[in-house]
Write a protein that holds these residues in place. Structure first.
Motif, PDB file in Angstrom:
ATOM      1  N   LYS A 137       0.811  -1.221   0.000  1.00 32.60           N
ATOM      2  CA  LYS A 137       0.000   0.000   0.000  1.00 32.60           C
ATOM      3  C   LYS A 137       0.847   1.275   0.000  1.00 32.60           C
ATOM      4  N   ALA A 138       2.149   1.158  -0.192  1.00 31.09           N
ATOM      5  CA  ALA A 138       3.003   2.346  -0.159  1.00 31.09           C
ATOM      6  C   ALA A 138       2.578   3.369  -1.214  1.00 31.09           C
ATOM      7  N   LYS A 139       2.308   2.907  -2.422  1.00 30.52           N
ATOM      8  CA  LYS A 139       1.919   3.841  -3.489  1.00 30.52           C
ATOM      9  C   LYS A 139       0.574   4.497  -3.170  1.00 30.52           C
ATOM     10  N   GLU A 140      -0.363   3.699  -2.673  1.00 32.17           N
ATOM     11  CA  GLU A 140      -1.673   4.241  -2.287  1.00 32.17           C
ATOM     12  C   GLU A 140      -1.512   5.301  -1.191  1.00 32.17           C
ATOM     13  N   ALA A 141      -0.645   5.030  -0.229  1.00 33.78           N
ATOM     14  CA  ALA A 141      -0.416   5.983   0.862  1.00 33.78           C
ATOM     15  C   ALA A 141       0.187   7.280   0.339  1.00 33.78           C
ATOM     16  N   MET A 142       1.151   7.166  -0.567  1.00 35.30           N
ATOM     17  CA  MET A 142       1.734   8.377  -1.152  1.00 35.30           C
ATOM     18  C   MET A 142       0.671   9.217  -1.853  1.00 35.30           C
ATOM     19  N   GLU A 143      -0.245   8.548  -2.525  1.00 37.85           N
ATOM     20  CA  GLU A 143      -1.311   9.271  -3.228  1.00 37.85           C
ATOM     21  C   GLU A 143      -2.218   9.993  -2.237  1.00 37.85           C
ATOM     22  N   LEU A 144      -2.529   9.338  -1.101  1.00 39.24           N
ATOM     23  CA  LEU A 144      -3.343   9.990  -0.071  1.00 39.24           C
ATOM     24  C   LEU A 144      -2.620  11.211   0.504  1.00 39.24           C
ATOM     25  N   TYR A 145      -1.360  11.034   0.857  1.00 43.56           N
ATOM     26  CA  TYR A 145      -0.625  12.119   1.507  1.00 43.56           C
ATOM     27  C   TYR A 145      -0.417  13.302   0.566  1.00 43.56           C
ATOM     28  N   THR A 146      -0.082  13.025  -0.691  1.00 47.56           N
ATOM     29  CA  THR A 146       0.165  14.125  -1.618  1.00 47.56           C
ATOM     30  C   THR A 146      -1.135  14.808  -2.035  1.00 47.56           C
ATOM     31  N   LYS A 147      -2.244  14.106  -1.941  1.00 44.42           N
ATOM     32  CA  LYS A 147      -3.550  14.727  -2.203  1.00 44.42           C
ATOM     33  C   LYS A 147      -3.980  15.598  -1.021  1.00 44.42           C
ATOM     34  N   THR A 148      -3.550  15.217   0.189  1.00 47.21           N
ATOM     35  CA  THR A 148      -3.968  15.919   1.399  1.00 47.21           C
ATOM     36  C   THR A 148      -3.235  17.245   1.580  1.00 47.21           C
ATOM     37  N   PHE A 149      -1.923  17.235   1.327  1.00 48.55           N
ATOM     38  CA  PHE A 149      -1.106  18.405   1.630  1.00 48.55           C
ATOM     39  C   PHE A 149      -0.847  19.233   0.377  1.00 48.55           C
ATOM     40  N   LEU A 150      -0.749  20.541   0.569  1.00 49.53           N
ATOM     41  CA  LEU A 150      -0.400  21.442  -0.514  1.00 49.53           C
ATOM     42  C   LEU A 150       1.054  21.217  -0.927  1.00 49.53           C
ATOM     43  N   ASN A 151       1.408  21.719  -2.103  1.00 45.76           N
ATOM     44  CA  ASN A 151       2.803  21.716  -2.565  1.00 45.76           C
ATOM     45  C   ASN A 151       3.426  20.325  -2.451  1.00 45.76           C
ATOM     46  N   SER A 152       2.715  19.334  -2.952  1.00 44.09           N
ATOM     47  CA  SER A 152       3.114  17.940  -2.799  1.00 44.09           C
ATOM     48  C   SER A 152       3.289  17.269  -4.156  1.00 44.09           C
ATOM     49  N   SER A 153       4.101  16.216  -4.162  1.00 41.71           N
ATOM     50  CA  SER A 153       4.310  15.485  -5.407  1.00 41.71           C
ATOM     51  C   SER A 153       4.907  14.119  -5.097  1.00 41.71           C
ATOM     52  N   ILE A 154       4.735  13.204  -6.024  1.00 42.46           N
ATOM     53  CA  ILE A 154       5.365  11.892  -5.948  1.00 42.46           C
ATOM     54  C   ILE A 154       6.536  11.890  -6.908  1.00 42.46           C
ATOM     55  N   GLY A 155       7.706  11.499  -6.403  1.00 42.09           N
ATOM     56  CA  GLY A 155       8.918  11.481  -7.221  1.00 42.09           C
ATOM     57  C   GLY A 155       9.188  10.108  -7.798  1.00 42.09           C
ATOM     58  N   ASN A 156      10.432   9.702  -7.757  1.00 38.64           N
ATOM     59  CA  ASN A 156      10.823   8.420  -8.335  1.00 38.64           C
ATOM     60  C   ASN A 156      10.259   7.257  -7.543  1.00 38.64           C
ATOM     61  N   ILE A 157       9.768   6.239  -8.250  1.00 36.72           N
ATOM     62  CA  ILE A 157       9.285   4.994  -7.638  1.00 36.72           C
ATOM     63  C   ILE A 157      10.039   3.829  -8.275  1.00 36.72           C
ATOM     64  N   LEU A 158      10.735   3.051  -7.458  1.00 34.96           N
ATOM     65  CA  LEU A 158      11.403   1.835  -7.920  1.00 34.96           C
ATOM     66  C   LEU A 158      10.633   0.639  -7.380  1.00 34.96           C
ATOM     67  N   LYS A 159      10.148  -0.200  -8.285  1.00 31.70           N
ATOM     68  CA  LYS A 159       9.413  -1.400  -7.876  1.00 31.70           C
ATOM     69  C   LYS A 159      10.352  -2.605  -7.853  1.00 31.70           C
ATOM     70  N   TYR A 160       9.984  -3.598  -7.041  1.00 30.60           N
ATOM     71  CA  TYR A 160      10.852  -4.766  -6.886  1.00 30.60           C
ATOM     72  C   TYR A 160      11.072  -5.494  -8.212  1.00 30.60           C
ATOM     73  N   GLY A 161      10.084  -5.447  -9.088  1.00 32.83           N
ATOM     74  CA  GLY A 161      10.181  -6.195 -10.344  1.00 32.83           C
ATOM     75  C   GLY A 161      10.893  -5.475 -11.458  1.00 32.83           C
ATOM     76  N   GLU A 162      11.509  -4.346 -11.159  1.00 36.12           N
ATOM     77  CA  GLU A 162      12.116  -3.540 -12.223  1.00 36.12           C
ATOM     78  C   GLU A 162      13.613  -3.796 -12.388  1.00 36.12           C
ATOM     79  N   GLY A 163      14.024  -4.998 -12.044  1.00 40.60           N
ATOM     80  CA  GLY A 163      15.378  -5.414 -12.379  1.00 40.60           C
ATOM     81  C   GLY A 163      16.457  -4.905 -11.463  1.00 40.60           C
ATOM     82  N   SER A 164      16.081  -4.489 -10.234  1.00 40.57           N
ATOM     83  CA  SER A 164      17.110  -4.031  -9.302  1.00 40.57           C
ATOM     84  C   SER A 164      17.956  -5.210  -8.844  1.00 40.57           C
ATOM     85  N   GLU A 165      19.232  -5.105  -9.037  1.00 44.02           N
ATOM     86  CA  GLU A 165      20.142  -6.191  -8.691  1.00 44.02           C
ATOM     87  C   GLU A 165      20.090  -6.482  -7.195  1.00 44.02           C
TER      88      GLU A 165
END
Length: 288
Positions: A137-165
């Motif tokens: 639920k990390a992504k969902e939580a970020m969406e809630l928090y950035t919707k709640t507060f002014l001057n907010s944004s979601i930056g880089n998201i690295l998912k486990y399946g994106e080939g991180s060594e």
């Protein structure tokens, strides 16, 4: 950098000792020194230390990531935090950082020491770990928090399946391995984790949000207590993920610090009976 949003660490009587420890390690200063509340400034960032009693214990569901510029800096902090501390991830070279370690200090605060580039102006970035029922639920939580507060944004998201060594293949591919988001110019990191840890979010580490007026107080309170959140006392609440926030009008601090101690005491007594802080009721208590 926004110093109206900052972490609060819960202590059982040893907040001042801890504050002095951190200021010595990181070169900060104590800015508020009372029996209950200590504020420290580390790298221009405020952190509150609260002597609240034995009820809550800090844990690694929220850690403080320190972004370091050199390997020597990482090593220096690691050596000092190791005094009575316990490594959670060994200090070593990893795919995401040439020198990184995760350690819980002797006061129960977890620090991630990371050699890399800063996220904006902040040197210290609180990092939330979404585990157990919150896992995924990390992504969902970020969406809630950035919707709640002014001057907010979601930056880089690295998912486990994106080939991180070197990532844990037991983690679902869509889960967040690491993400950066901003609420009202204040940076936080977050991650999902599938491991069955013996801890979760609690009041041991919370985020304080200082508000300008009642409307802002109401907006934040209502958004964070909706859809499964819970109101607590004295401006505290838990959001739907169980993460604790303190929504504190700046006017409350002004009235509590008034030079007329009798009036200030009346304000404190009124605040102690409140869940959400009502500024007009504080003013009425002050003027009674």
């Amino acid at each position: 950098m926004n110093n109206d949003i900052f972490p609060c660490l819960w202590y059982d009587g040893d907040a001042k000792e801890s504050a002095e420890f951190y200021c010595k390690i990181f070169g900060g200063e104590i800015t508020t020194d009372t029996p209950v509340v200590m504020n420290i400034d580390l790298f221009g960032q405020r952190i509150m230390l609260l002597n609240g009693g034995a009820q809550f214990k800090k844990n690694a569901s929220v850690s403080l990531m320190v972004i370091c510029e050199t390997e020597d800096e990482v090593q220096k902090y690691w050596n000092q935090l190791s005094d009575g501390g316990m490594p959670l991830m060994d200090l070593s070279s990893y795919s995401w950082s040439k020198k990184y370690g995760w350690i819980q200090d002797k006061y129960g605060v977890s620090w991630q020491l990371f050699l890399g580039d800063k996220a904006g102006e902040q040197k210290i970035v609180p990092t939330m770990m979404f585990i157990h029922d919150n896992n995924g639920k990390a992504k969902e939580a970020m969406e809630l928090y950035t919707k709640t507060f002014l001057n907010s944004s979601i930056g880089n998201i690295l998912k486990y399946g994106e080939g991180s060594e070197g990532h844990d293949t037991q983690e679902p591919a869509e889960n967040v391995q690491h993400a950066h988001f901003v609420i009202d110019h204040y940076s936080l990191f977050c991650m999902d984790n599938s491991y069955d840890h013996s801890f979760d979010f609690n009041e041991g580490i919370s985020m304080v949000v200082m508000t300008d007026d009642q409307q802002q107080t109401d907006n934040y309170w209502n958004a964070l207590t909706s859809d499964g959140g819970r109101e607590s006392m004295c401006g505290w609440l838990k959001d739907k993920y169980g993460f604790s926030w303190q929504i504190v009008p700046k006017r409350l601090i002004q009235l509590m610090n008034d030079s007329n101690q009798e009036k200030a005491y009346k304000v404190v007594q009124a605040m102690m009976k409140m869940q959400k802080i009502i500024i007009q009721d504080l003013e009425d208590a002050y003027n009674s």
